[in-house]
Motif scaffolding. Structure first.
Motif, PDB file in Angstrom:
ATOM      1  N   THR A   1       2.141   1.815  -3.574  1.00 23.58           N
ATOM      2  CA  THR A   1       1.153   2.237  -4.240  1.00 23.58           C
ATOM      3  C   THR A   1       0.789   3.807  -4.016  1.00 23.58           C
ATOM      4  OG1 THR A   1      -0.149   0.155  -4.396  1.00 23.58           O
ATOM      5  CG2 THR A   1      -1.512   2.058  -4.835  1.00 23.58           C
TER       6      THR A   1
ATOM      7  N   GLU B   1       0.860  -1.167  -0.050  1.00 21.40           N
ATOM      8  CA  GLU B   1      -0.059   0.010  -0.015  1.00 21.40           C
ATOM      9  C   GLU B   1       1.053   1.283   0.090  1.00 21.40           C
ATOM     10  OE1 GLU B   1      -3.772   1.363   1.808  1.00 21.40           O
ATOM     11  OE2 GLU B   1      -3.647  -0.648   3.033  1.00 21.40           O
TER      12      GLU B   1
ATOM     13  N   PHE C   1       1.883   5.198  -7.417  1.00 20.82           N
ATOM     14  CA  PHE C   1       0.946   5.289  -8.270  1.00 20.82           C
ATOM     15  C   PHE C   1      -0.155   6.486  -7.822  1.00 20.82           C
ATOM     16  CE2 PHE C   1       2.154   0.923  -8.618  1.00 20.82           C
ATOM     17  CZ  PHE C   1       2.608   0.786 -10.165  1.00 20.82           C
ATOM     18  N   GLU C   2       0.090   6.873  -6.452  1.00 20.91           N
ATOM     19  CA  GLU C   2      -0.982   8.018  -6.173  1.00 20.91           C
ATOM     20  C   GLU C   2       0.075   9.204  -5.626  1.00 20.91           C
ATOM     21  OE1 GLU C   2      -3.881   6.686  -3.429  1.00 20.91           O
ATOM     22  OE2 GLU C   2      -4.394   5.051  -4.530  1.00 20.91           O
TER      23      GLU C   2
ATOM     24  N   LYS D   1      -1.206  12.776  -6.346  1.00 23.78           N
ATOM     25  CA  LYS D   1      -2.532  13.191  -5.984  1.00 23.78           C
ATOM     26  C   LYS D   1      -2.275  14.215  -4.853  1.00 23.78           C
ATOM     27  CE  LYS D   1      -4.591  10.069  -8.672  1.00 23.78           C
ATOM     28  NZ  LYS D   1      -5.243  10.727 -10.217  1.00 23.78           N
ATOM     29  N   PRO D   2      -3.523  14.978  -4.729  1.00 23.59           N
ATOM     30  CA  PRO D   2      -3.386  16.113  -3.591  1.00 23.59           C
ATOM     31  C   PRO D   2      -3.419  15.499  -2.477  1.00 23.59           C
ATOM     32  CG  PRO D   2      -5.515  15.963  -4.908  1.00 23.59           C
ATOM     33  CD  PRO D   2      -4.665  15.023  -5.753  1.00 23.59           C
ATOM     34  N   TRP D   3      -3.914  13.989  -2.146  1.00 26.95           N
ATOM     35  CA  TRP D   3      -3.956  13.606  -0.751  1.00 26.95           C
ATOM     36  C   TRP D   3      -2.355  12.813  -0.314  1.00 26.95           C
ATOM     37  CZ3 TRP D   3      -7.368  11.742  -4.314  1.00 26.95           C
ATOM     38  CH2 TRP D   3      -7.062  10.435  -5.060  1.00 26.95           C
TER      39      TRP D   3
ATOM     40  N   GLU E   1      -0.518  13.919   3.048  1.00 29.98           N
ATOM     41  CA  GLU E   1      -1.461  13.755   4.459  1.00 29.98           C
ATOM     42  C   GLU E   1      -1.636  12.047   4.487  1.00 29.98           C
ATOM     43  OE1 GLU E   1      -5.509  15.107   6.407  1.00 29.98           O
ATOM     44  OE2 GLU E   1      -5.162  16.071   4.523  1.00 29.98           O
ATOM     45  N   ARG E   2      -1.826  11.398   3.372  1.00 32.58           N
ATOM     46  CA  ARG E   2      -1.980   9.870   3.329  1.00 32.58           C
ATOM     47  C   ARG E   2      -0.950   9.129   3.793  1.00 32.58           C
ATOM     48  NH1 ARG E   2      -3.012   5.451   0.157  1.00 32.58           N
ATOM     49  NH2 ARG E   2      -4.354   4.111   1.255  1.00 32.58           N
TER      50      ARG E   2
ATOM     51  N   LEU F   1      -0.244   8.104   7.242  1.00 30.94           N
ATOM     52  CA  LEU F   1      -1.295   7.124   7.741  1.00 30.94           C
ATOM     53  C   LEU F   1      -0.891   5.484   7.455  1.00 30.94           C
ATOM     54  CD1 LEU F   1      -4.656   8.746   6.911  1.00 30.94           C
ATOM     55  CD2 LEU F   1      -3.478   8.584   8.898  1.00 30.94           C
ATOM     56  N   VAL F   2      -0.553   5.270   6.097  1.00 33.02           N
ATOM     57  CA  VAL F   2      -0.082   4.071   5.589  1.00 33.02           C
ATOM     58  C   VAL F   2       0.924   3.440   6.217  1.00 33.02           C
ATOM     59  CG1 VAL F   2       0.519   2.624   3.645  1.00 33.02           C
ATOM     60  CG2 VAL F   2      -1.278   4.443   3.323  1.00 33.02           C
TER      61      VAL F   2
END
Lengths: 211, 211
Positions: free
Chosen positions: B116, B113, B120-121, B124-126, B129-130, B133-134
């Motif tokens: 990814t 994850e 792959f992300e 992205k705008p997130w 911040e994300r 978390l992962v």
């Protein structure tokens, strides 16, 4: 020798059959082995006694004499390699085990990512834009699986532990509409659920959660 | 009987050993079995001949006589159950297989994850911040794994296929600093990498990618 598995004292799904003890119950029903269940509270799952058995504080586990196992896939494999009924005895035996690993390592990860995206990140500002991306990763895998299955009843000849694991993983998609986009996979899952051994396993976990 | 595996004609990692054929090469080196490699282009991996063998268009696969396998975990398990050297012969044998499933089903998913989220992300705008978390989900699992391993050399007695899979999965964390937050796990991975069989496997995949 008595077989003892562990399960949630109260499953988060309330008995919908998605807790992983259902997979182990199903395997034991397929091979006709009786079993006992030790039900654990969330607190008991984090205590040293359980962590010595299951290092990640989860259920299910499997104890039989001096054998102590964890990880659903490993438990189902052990049952399938110990008792007759879940693996073919010809040259496709090892390939049936390939399908068990494909279920937990290729198909389940994006499905669990969708659960995470919806439940644990559902309130994040990116949720609405990100969930379709994760759903698309699931569709990519299901397209390949659907192409391979075609009109066959099961993935590799007769019903095997590979099908048991794959059907169980696909069942997690029920809350979404994705599974129904692949009619042959939806029918495959329905065939799995219709098996008497699955019905008995489902009923047992349901009864435990709805006393 | 000749063993033939498949690998990337050109691995996306350029030979860093993260492509999954390394795990199969390592297992074959541990049990002392020679093997041949069929190298596949990305195009060949999507063609019907390969999809009949590997339904998801990936590498590695394993062919030996009339046996045709896919999924790295299943291949390593087959090698470990066929040849001596990767599984104990006592009552901990099945539990060593629990560790194989724990590697691919409990530890690897959050690690993938993170890949990814970054690759792959990453645009992205997130992403900013994300990603933490992962990373935190990975730390939760590694804390449990680290607690269980403690000062032991391997997860369950002598080195086994469970360690082979777990070390291989943890190696994917090298680009991040997370592994080094857990000194006993970092040392565990280093012990795996120091094994002569791993060294031979790494060298073989490196040479194929850097002719």
């Amino acid at each position: 020798m008595t077989i003892t598995i562990t399960a949630f004292e109260k499953s988060p799904d309330g008995g919908k059959g998605l807790a992983r003890d259902t997979r182990v119950r199903w395997a034991l029903e397929e091979v006709g082995q009786p079993y006992q269940v030790r039900y654990l509270s969330f607190q008991a799952m984090k205590e040293p006694a359980h962590l010595a058995l299951q290092p990640f504080g989860q259920i299910p586990t499997y104890e039989e004499g001096d054998i102590a196992l964890f990880e659903t896939g490993a438990i189902v494999l052990h049952i399938a390699q110990t008792y007759a009924g879940l693996l073919p005895n010809d040259n496709t035996r090892a390939r049936s085990i390939s399908w068990m690993f494909a279920a937990v390592n290729t198909i389940e990860p994006p499905i669990l990512e969708l659960v995470t995206a919806k439940i644990f990140e559902g309130d994040k500002p990116w949720a609405n834009e990100r969930i379709p991306l994760v759903a698309e990763r699931i569709r990519n895998r299901l397209t390949q699986l659907s192409n391979y299955l075609g009109d066959n009843e099961w993935l590799q000849g007769a019903f095997s532990a590979g099908d048991l694991m794959m059907v169980s993983v696909l069942l997690r998609l029920r809350p979404s509409a994705i599974l129904n986009e692949f009619p042959n996979l939806a029918a495959y899952v329905a065939r799995g659920e219709a098996r008497p051994a699955y019905q008995r396993a489902f009923a047992a976990q349901y009864a435990a959660n709805n006393p």
